[in-house]
Design an enzyme around this catalytic site. Sequence first.
Site, PDB file in Angstrom:
ATOM      1  CG  ASP A  19       2.476   0.862  10.268  1.00  0.00           C
ATOM      2  OD1 ASP A  19       0.986   1.820  10.385  1.00  0.00           O
ATOM      3  OD2 ASP A  19       2.776   1.550   9.487  1.00  0.00           O
ATOM      4  NE  ARG A  38      -6.741   4.860   5.341  1.00  0.00           N
ATOM      5  CZ  ARG A  38      -6.122   5.804   5.596  1.00  0.00           C
ATOM      6  NH1 ARG A  38      -5.919   5.046   7.091  1.00  0.00           N
ATOM      7  NH2 ARG A  38      -5.078   6.043   5.249  1.00  0.00           N
ATOM      8  NE  ARG A  84      -0.548  10.722  10.524  1.00  0.00           N
ATOM      9  CZ  ARG A  84      -0.758   9.413   9.557  1.00  0.00           C
ATOM     10  NH1 ARG A  84       0.118   8.379   9.483  1.00  0.00           N
ATOM     11  NH2 ARG A  84      -1.601   9.424   9.025  1.00  0.00           N
ATOM     12  CE  LYS A 129      -1.329   1.741   3.615  1.00  0.00           C
ATOM     13  NZ  LYS A 129      -1.325   3.102   3.747  1.00  0.00           N
ATOM     14  CG  ASN A 130       2.656   1.973   3.229  1.00  0.00           C
ATOM     15  OD1 ASN A 130       1.165   2.987   3.911  1.00  0.00           O
ATOM     16  ND2 ASN A 130       2.985   2.463   4.457  1.00  0.00           N
ATOM     17  CB  CYS A 174      -4.831   7.047  10.614  1.00  0.00           C
ATOM     18  SG  CYS A 174      -5.648   5.245   9.350  1.00  0.00           S
TER      19      CYS A 174
END
Length: 427
Positions: A305, A397, A122, A22-23, A117
């Site tokens: 994560d 997501r 952040r 995903k990232n 999220c």
Amino acid sequence: MEKLYVVGGNRLEGDVKISGSKNVTLALMAAALLANGVVTLRNIPRIGDVFTMVDMLRQLGVRTKINGENIVEIDASNISKCEAKYELVKKMRASFSVAGPLLARKGYAKIPIPGGCEIGARPIDFHIKGLRKLGAAVNLEHGYVEAEAKKLTGAYISLDFPSDGATQHLITAACLAEGKTTIHGASAVPEVVELSRMLNSMGAKISGAGTQVIVIEGVKELQGVDHTVSSDRLETGTFAIAAAITNGDVRLIDAIPENCTSTFGKLIEAGVKIDVMPGYVRVRNNGRPNSVNIKTLPYPGFPTDMQQPFGAFMSIAKGTSIISENVFENRFKYVGELMRMGADITIDGRTAIVKGVPKLTGAEVAATDLRAGAALVIAGLVAEGRTEISGVDHIDRGYEKLIEKLSAINASIVRINDDEKHEYKVV
């Protein structure tokens, strides 16, 4: 509202094919804005964040289409707009990464301050400071970041923290800058390495990816490329923990073990057997895990994560585990939900003290973010009775076909609408 219903107690067995990362997919899609030609990305995960990025690129006037199951084609030869819509950017933080490529190609970008999220502050300070170092005039007004530069110029950029997103973003911004850019204190995650590899295939000159010092020699133009996305190390870790907590025997097809050393190391410390084989990793467990202490740290340390899924695993361990969260300050929101299932966890600032219990019991719980959702699914797989998980949109997501993949290896899990609840029966 959709929910996941999980009935615990089944031992997971069989093969799971790990999806594309995903990232890295999101970073590569943003980087495609730099190309004068078609960028074809294969093995992309069909997940909510990727579809959001597709919508964003289309809104910028970029020809973007998904072909077949897992291929996206992006042609940014002509970019007609340089302002992103709030309703898209608020969905995920990675959307801000289009700012640098837009600046490099068009000299202007206007992007809403991003969402995603709710796991911590952040701030985008690193991004903004880096763009300013490259010569951009950046203003923050009315919830938007507006950046402008006739041309970007290479610079020395020092990051106070090895931010994955800022490192990737500033690499893309610097590719077309005039002169040399050095990023000191860069993130060394595999996603940065893969992004740099693809950009170099497009004609960029990037060295040092995977270390704390990355050097980018600016070039005049980048071309299209055909690139296959590598497998997701975080999905790999999630399924490894799911196999372990159910005393299962699961083969993770296409997993890249060298990207998961810290997660696998802690699983082995907990008593899990992990065998690295050509093309797959086999994960086996038998009995309650040993308690293990973890500290989240920048790569190659234990990934933030994986903290929440591992916390679910430790909730049934023998003994007490200490989990220290050193990256995001709000990443313990899931603890209250696990406690509803019978977990014994105490929070002290950025530390969770997890006293393992013999069993968890099913309950109604809510996913507060992507990895919290994964943690609750993992807990539900071993809990006695039925667990009802709301907040499914968070899970969607980041995990491709999670229900289908788990069902294929013997999990009892279904997705259901609230108005269908009365028709559902545990079997």
